[in-house]
Design a protein around this motif. Structure first.
Motif, PDB file in Angstrom:
ATOM      1  N   VAL A 118      26.833  59.124 -27.229  1.00  0.00           N
ATOM      2  CA  VAL A 118      25.838  58.133 -26.804  1.00  0.00           C
ATOM      3  C   VAL A 118      26.005  57.700 -25.348  1.00  0.00           C
ATOM      4  CG1 VAL A 118      25.317  57.263 -29.094  1.00  0.00           C
ATOM      5  CG2 VAL A 118      27.178  56.243 -27.820  1.00  0.00           C
ATOM      6  N   GLU A 119      27.232  57.725 -24.811  1.00  0.00           N
ATOM      7  CA  GLU A 119      27.478  57.301 -23.425  1.00  0.00           C
ATOM      8  C   GLU A 119      28.531  58.178 -22.775  1.00  0.00           C
ATOM      9  OE1 GLU A 119      28.766  53.292 -22.881  1.00  0.00           O
ATOM     10  OE2 GLU A 119      27.082  52.455 -23.989  1.00  0.00           O
ATOM     11  N   SER A 148      19.470  59.019 -20.687  1.00  0.00           N
ATOM     12  CA  SER A 148      19.025  58.806 -19.314  1.00  0.00           C
ATOM     13  C   SER A 148      19.582  59.845 -18.336  1.00  0.00           C
ATOM     14  CB  SER A 148      19.396  57.400 -18.830  1.00  0.00           C
ATOM     15  OG  SER A 148      20.803  57.285 -18.715  1.00  0.00           O
ATOM     16  N   ARG A 180      31.033  53.073 -33.484  1.00  0.00           N
ATOM     17  CA  ARG A 180      31.274  53.693 -32.179  1.00  0.00           C
ATOM     18  C   ARG A 180      32.756  54.008 -32.026  1.00  0.00           C
ATOM     19  NH1 ARG A 180      27.402  52.588 -27.599  1.00  0.00           N
ATOM     20  NH2 ARG A 180      25.418  52.429 -28.681  1.00  0.00           N
ATOM     21  N   ASP A 220      30.721  57.740 -19.242  1.00  0.00           N
ATOM     22  CA  ASP A 220      31.037  56.869 -18.096  1.00  0.00           C
ATOM     23  C   ASP A 220      30.050  55.711 -17.956  1.00  0.00           C
ATOM     24  OD1 ASP A 220      33.238  58.352 -17.393  1.00  0.00           O
ATOM     25  OD2 ASP A 220      32.143  59.620 -15.993  1.00  0.00           O
ATOM     26  N   GLY A 221      29.677  55.098 -19.077  1.00  0.00           N
ATOM     27  CA  GLY A 221      28.782  53.954 -19.062  1.00  0.00           C
ATOM     28  C   GLY A 221      27.314  54.276 -18.907  1.00  0.00           C
ATOM     29  N   VAL A 222      26.970  55.552 -18.815  1.00  0.00           N
ATOM     30  CA  VAL A 222      25.585  55.967 -18.665  1.00  0.00           C
ATOM     31  C   VAL A 222      25.108  56.534 -19.990  1.00  0.00           C
ATOM     32  CG1 VAL A 222      23.996  57.501 -17.425  1.00  0.00           C
ATOM     33  CG2 VAL A 222      25.961  56.512 -16.231  1.00  0.00           C
ATOM     34  N   ALA A 223      23.991  56.017 -20.498  1.00  0.00           N
ATOM     35  CA  ALA A 223      23.451  56.507 -21.765  1.00  0.00           C
ATOM     36  C   ALA A 223      23.050  57.971 -21.629  1.00  0.00           C
ATOM     37  CB  ALA A 223      22.257  55.676 -22.175  1.00  0.00           C
ATOM     38  N   VAL A 224      23.319  58.741 -22.666  1.00  0.00           N
ATOM     39  CA  VAL A 224      23.034  60.173 -22.638  1.00  0.00           C
ATOM     40  C   VAL A 224      21.532  60.438 -22.463  1.00  0.00           C
ATOM     41  CG1 VAL A 224      23.112  62.293 -24.025  1.00  0.00           C
ATOM     42  CG2 VAL A 224      25.074  60.792 -23.958  1.00  0.00           C
ATOM     43  N   LYS A 252      29.002  58.027 -31.548  1.00  0.00           N
ATOM     44  CA  LYS A 252      28.626  57.245 -32.721  1.00  0.00           C
ATOM     45  C   LYS A 252      28.777  58.143 -33.946  1.00  0.00           C
ATOM     46  CE  LYS A 252      24.280  56.695 -33.545  1.00  0.00           C
ATOM     47  NZ  LYS A 252      22.875  56.315 -33.534  1.00  0.00           N
TER      48      LYS A 252
END
Length: 78
Positions: free
Chosen positions: A68-69, A77, A13, A71-75, A6
Motif C-alpha cells: 500500500v505504501e 499515486s 498493516r 517510503d510514505g507514498v501510496a502505491v 496490508k
C-alpha cells in the motif's frame, strides 16, 4: 525506506522486511511398485517476511498481502 503492506484477509498493516522463496518436494511409495517407482509431489511459493506493529516477525505467502505504501507514498499515486 519502508514498505507498508496490508494483509488481504484482515486488513492489518505490516512492514515488509524482505522476500524469500519456499520450495518443497516429497516422495511416497507407489501402490504397485513400492519404492521402485515412488510418487513425487513438489511445489514452490513466494514468501514475504513481515513485521507487525508489536515487532513480531513472520513469513506469509506473497499472494495474501498487498503493498500500500513505499517510503510514505501510496502505491496508487506512483
Amino acid at each position: 525506506m519502508a514498505i507498508i503492506a496490508k494483509l488481504k484477509a484482515s486488513g492489518a498493516r505490516v512492514i515488509v522486511i524482505g522476500t524469500g522463496y519456499g520450495a518443497f518436494e516429497s516422495a511416497r511409495a507407489s501402490r504397485i511398485f513400492g519404492d521402485l517407482l515412488p510418487s513425487y509431489q513438489s511445489g514452490r511459493l513466494g514468501m514475504v517476511a513481515v513485521a507487525t506493529k508489536n515487532g513480531e516477525v513472520s513469513w506469509c505467502p506473497s499472494h495474501v498481502i498487498e503493498i500500500v505504501e513505499i517510503d510514505g507514498v501510496a502505491v496508487d499515486s506512483l
